[in-house]
Each structure stands twice: as C-alpha cells, then as structure tokens.
Design a protein around this motif. Structure first.
Motif, PDB file in Angstrom:
ATOM      1  N   MET A   1      67.167  14.460  45.626  1.00 26.84           N
ATOM      2  CA  MET A   1      66.469  14.728  44.374  1.00 26.84           C
ATOM      3  C   MET A   1      65.209  15.531  44.657  1.00 26.84           C
ATOM      4  N   SER A   2      64.938  16.487  43.813  1.00 27.98           N
ATOM      5  CA  SER A   2      63.730  17.295  43.951  1.00 27.98           C
ATOM      6  C   SER A   2      62.617  16.707  43.080  1.00 27.98           C
ATOM      7  N   ILE A   3      61.401  17.135  43.342  1.00 25.76           N
ATOM      8  CA  ILE A   3      60.274  16.671  42.527  1.00 25.76           C
ATOM      9  C   ILE A   3      60.457  17.115  41.084  1.00 25.76           C
ATOM     10  N   SER A   4      60.948  18.333  40.870  1.00 24.00           N
ATOM     11  CA  SER A   4      61.134  18.811  39.498  1.00 24.00           C
ATOM     12  C   SER A   4      62.166  17.957  38.751  1.00 24.00           C
ATOM     13  N   GLU A   5      63.215  17.527  39.440  1.00 24.17           N
ATOM     14  CA  GLU A   5      64.197  16.629  38.811  1.00 24.17           C
ATOM     15  C   GLU A   5      63.556  15.288  38.473  1.00 24.17           C
ATOM     16  N   LEU A   6      62.728  14.797  39.388  1.00 32.13           N
ATOM     17  CA  LEU A   6      62.052  13.527  39.158  1.00 32.13           C
ATOM     18  C   LEU A   6      61.128  13.628  37.943  1.00 32.13           C
ATOM     19  N   ILE A   7      60.411  14.721  37.835  1.00 29.91           N
ATOM     20  CA  ILE A   7      59.512  14.943  36.697  1.00 29.91           C
ATOM     21  C   ILE A   7      60.310  14.918  35.394  1.00 29.91           C
ATOM     22  N   THR A   8      61.427  15.633  35.384  1.00 27.21           N
ATOM     23  CA  THR A   8      62.270  15.705  34.190  1.00 27.21           C
ATOM     24  C   THR A   8      62.826  14.336  33.819  1.00 27.21           C
ATOM     25  N   LYS A   9      63.316  13.593  34.800  1.00 32.69           N
ATOM     26  CA  LYS A   9      63.977  12.316  34.529  1.00 32.69           C
ATOM     27  C   LYS A   9      63.006  11.186  34.193  1.00 32.69           C
ATOM     28  N   THR A  10      61.768  11.259  34.692  1.00 35.26           N
ATOM     29  CA  THR A  10      60.796  10.192  34.422  1.00 35.26           C
ATOM     30  C   THR A  10      59.995  10.454  33.151  1.00 35.26           C
ATOM     31  N   LEU A  11      60.044  11.691  32.653  1.00 31.77           N
ATOM     32  CA  LEU A  11      59.251  12.100  31.497  1.00 31.77           C
ATOM     33  C   LEU A  11      57.751  11.984  31.762  1.00 31.77           C
ATOM     34  N   LEU A  12      57.377  12.112  33.029  1.00 30.23           N
ATOM     35  CA  LEU A  12      55.962  12.107  33.414  1.00 30.23           C
ATOM     36  C   LEU A  12      55.483  13.546  33.533  1.00 30.23           C
ATOM     37  N   SER A  13      54.193  13.736  33.406  1.00 29.56           N
ATOM     38  CA  SER A  13      53.664  15.100  33.513  1.00 29.56           C
ATOM     39  C   SER A  13      53.735  15.577  34.966  1.00 29.56           C
ATOM     40  N   LYS A  14      53.869  16.868  35.098  1.00 28.16           N
ATOM     41  CA  LYS A  14      53.958  17.488  36.422  1.00 28.16           C
ATOM     42  C   LYS A  14      52.726  17.150  37.255  1.00 28.16           C
ATOM     43  N   SER A  15      51.542  17.274  36.649  1.00 29.73           N
ATOM     44  CA  SER A  15      50.301  17.021  37.399  1.00 29.73           C
ATOM     45  C   SER A  15      50.216  15.563  37.841  1.00 29.73           C
ATOM     46  N   PHE A  16      50.658  14.632  36.983  1.00 27.36           N
ATOM     47  CA  PHE A  16      50.615  13.213  37.338  1.00 27.36           C
ATOM     48  C   PHE A  16      51.524  12.930  38.530  1.00 27.36           C
ATOM     49  N   VAL A  17      52.728  13.470  38.504  1.00 25.66           N
ATOM     50  CA  VAL A  17      53.667  13.246  39.607  1.00 25.66           C
ATOM     51  C   VAL A  17      53.120  13.844  40.901  1.00 25.66           C
ATOM     52  N   TYR A  18      52.558  15.043  40.829  1.00 24.78           N
ATOM     53  CA  TYR A  18      52.003  15.653  42.039  1.00 24.78           C
ATOM     54  C   TYR A  18      50.799  14.865  42.560  1.00 24.78           C
ATOM     55  N   GLN A  19      50.040  14.247  41.662  1.00 23.31           N
ATOM     56  CA  GLN A  19      48.927  13.402  42.098  1.00 23.31           C
ATOM     57  C   GLN A  19      49.448  12.151  42.812  1.00 23.31           C
ATOM     58  N   ILE A  20      50.570  11.622  42.375  1.00 23.16           N
ATOM     59  CA  ILE A  20      51.182  10.480  43.064  1.00 23.16           C
ATOM     60  C   ILE A  20      51.604  10.900  44.465  1.00 23.16           C
ATOM     61  N   PHE A  21      52.260  12.060  44.568  1.00 22.45           N
ATOM     62  CA  PHE A  21      52.766  12.512  45.865  1.00 22.45           C
ATOM     63  C   PHE A  21      51.650  12.954  46.808  1.00 22.45           C
ATOM     64  N   SER A  22      50.511  13.332  46.277  1.00 23.59           N
ATOM     65  CA  SER A  22      49.390  13.709  47.140  1.00 23.59           C
ATOM     66  C   SER A  22      48.558  12.490  47.531  1.00 23.59           C
ATOM     67  N   GLY A  23      48.830  11.355  46.895  1.00 21.13           N
ATOM     68  CA  GLY A  23      48.075  10.144  47.190  1.00 21.13           C
ATOM     69  C   GLY A  23      46.803  10.016  46.365  1.00 21.13           C
ATOM     70  N   GLU A  24      46.573  10.943  45.445  1.00 22.47           N
ATOM     71  CA  GLU A  24      45.380  10.898  44.595  1.00 22.47           C
ATOM     72  C   GLU A  24      45.464   9.781  43.554  1.00 22.47           C
ATOM     73  N   ARG A  25      46.681   9.455  43.131  1.00 26.11           N
ATOM     74  CA  ARG A  25      46.878   8.418  42.128  1.00 26.11           C
ATOM     75  C   ARG A  25      47.775   7.328  42.675  1.00 26.11           C
ATOM     76  N   ASN A  26      47.414   6.121  42.360  1.00 25.59           N
ATOM     77  CA  ASN A  26      48.237   4.969  42.727  1.00 25.59           C
ATOM     78  C   ASN A  26      48.958   4.527  41.456  1.00 25.59           C
ATOM     79  N   PRO A  27      50.258   4.786  41.361  1.00 28.89           N
ATOM     80  CA  PRO A  27      50.973   4.489  40.115  1.00 28.89           C
ATOM     81  C   PRO A  27      51.070   2.997  39.849  1.00 28.89           C
ATOM     82  N   GLY A  28      51.037   2.657  38.576  1.00 29.36           N
ATOM     83  CA  GLY A  28      51.199   1.269  38.160  1.00 29.36           C
ATOM     84  C   GLY A  28      52.656   0.832  38.223  1.00 29.36           C
TER      85      GLY A  28
END
Length: 147
Positions: free
Chosen positions: A54-81
C-alpha cells in the motif's frame, strides 16, 4: 530486510525464538544486529504498508484523512489517537493482532472485548470489514463511529 520482518513478529513468536536459541539473541543484543532500536508508529506503519503493498496516497484515500495529517504521522510530528489508528487499521485491513500491536507501539489502550464498542471493533477487524462497513455497523448498534 531481516530487521523489518523481525520487528513485526508477535510477542509469542519472539519468546519462542528466544527460548529456542538464547545464544543468537544474546549475541544480537551485544552487537545490535538483531535489534534496531524502539519500534515507532511510523516505522511499524511503513512495515505494514510494505507487507500489504500500500502506498501513502492509497492510505490517505482509504482513511479519509488529510494528506498533511498523514505525512505528519509518518514524520513523527504527530502522535495519532486511538480512533485514527483504527481508521488506518481498517483501511489496511489489518488483523486484530496487528491492530493491537499498532496500539502497543502507539502507546494506546488495547481493544478490550468487555467494552461493547471494542468488542464490535474486534468483530469488524476479524471480518476484515472496510472502514465504511465498520462505520455503518457501529452506527447500527448506536456506538460512536470512527469518521
């Protein structure tokens, strides 16, 4: 590549390997070969994405999360709930065990079958339902949704 496979093994599998060959793990602890540091949410998600192709773009589409939020999770900037991790789990069709491990890595409470909503989520994970199907099921039983 072996480190990635090593890190996503279940705890029981690791205990079994340690019991079968304690010398291997003792040596691995000394030279660091078997252990690559603490597993983080971004590292674990990358491993799962590789496993499920699975690619990040697929994950973004399937989770209905914003692109910036997902990239912040993957960069470690955000700790998802917990609910964000659940959205990711359903988008990736993770098993209950993989989802519980994701919660452990993310330092969130595990799904507990004595809690009605958690039991419903476990049921949905077991059936490999999509995020939309899970959302509909939760609403049908008057439980808080994920979206």
């Amino acid at each position: 590549m072996k480190e990635k496979n090593y890190e996503i093994q279940s705890t029981s599998e690791l205990f079994q390997k340690i019991q079968q060959s304690p010398e291997f793990f003792a040596k691995g602890m000394q030279d660091g070969a078997a252990f690559s540091g603490p597993l983080t949410v971004p590292k674990y998600l990358e491993q799962l994405m590789e496993k499920y192709h699975m690619s990040i773009s697929e994950l973004i589409t399937k989770t209905l999360l914003s692109k910036s939020f997902v990239y912040q999770i993957f960069s470690g900037e955000r700790n998802p709930g917990r609910d964000i991790l659940l959205r990711i789990a359903f988008a990736m069709h993770l098993s209950v065990e993989e989802t519980q491990h994701l919660f452990l890595v993310g330092q969130k409470g595990a799904l507990y079958p004595k809690v009605r909503r958690d039991a419903a989520l476990i049921c949905c994970l077991e059936q490999r339902l999509s995020l939309d199907e899970t959302e509909n099921f939760l609403k049908s039983i008057d439980e808080k949704g994920l979206l």
